[in-house]
Design an enzyme around this catalytic site. Sequence first.
Site: not given
Ligand code: PXP
Length: 245
Positions: A7, A10, A43, A45, A49, A70, A101, A151, A191
């Site tokens: 992901n 960030h 994601h 949003r 953001r 996402e 999330t 997931e 997550h």
């Molecule tokens: N899965 C989902 C559905 C999420 O919303 C997130 C956060 O964007 C992640 C996985 C990844 O989480 P993390 O950034 O804590 O690794």
Amino acid sequence: MARLAVNVDHIATVRQARLAAEPDPVIAAALAELAGCHGIIVHLREDRRHIQDRDVALLRETVKTRLNLEMAAIPEIVKIALAIKPDMACLVPEKRRELTTEGGLNVAGQKKSIRATVRELHKKGIVVSLFIDPDAKQISAAKECGAEFIELHTGIYSNARTEKEQDREFDRICGAVETAAALGLKVNAGHGLDYRNISRLVAIRGIEEFSIGHSIIARAVLVGMERAVREMLELIQQGSHRGGR
Ligand code: PXP
């Protein structure tokens, strides 16, 4: 071996801090792919953001592995997903004031509307995953809604403060993987996963893909994207070789 989807939200968080052009999540995604990851996740949003519409459009053109979007099941974002056609859409709950999330989607409490969104996405050939807590009621609701994947939310496992708490949540996740498999659902997980807590989960047979963002990007800031992704891939590979539950 389980797969790793990275992901890159960030990277966009840093860019948006200055409303600048860099760092670009599209470039980060390409580097993550060069390091061997199996998929890219963003994601989009409602408040934009971090990831912007332009990022999703460019990633659709440039991602060579698989693009997982996402998203909240709201009309504005569903419309974008239907136009962009990611390989997978993962429906998540979304609150404006949360940092990330919080908790899984309450599928059991809104089956009718989720089923309708799943159908719309399916019509465009998009595979659908539902981000849920490791809970039997939510898993069967996900099946009823027609999703191919769930997931599992690993936030409680990842944030556990004691071994006992982590053990309890680990057992819940193992049970959820079995429940999903019995229903013919495929399972991803994510997550809060990092370089320390991933190892136990990797040993669970039946988790197809780990979705990891924050810990990889946090490491990438210091050591570079390719090394950060490769180090996570090695942990997933080592754990899978050990075999497990
Ligand atoms: N899965 C989902 C559905 C999420 O919303 C997130 C956060 O964007 C992640 C996985 C990844 O989480 P993390 O950034 O804590 O690794």
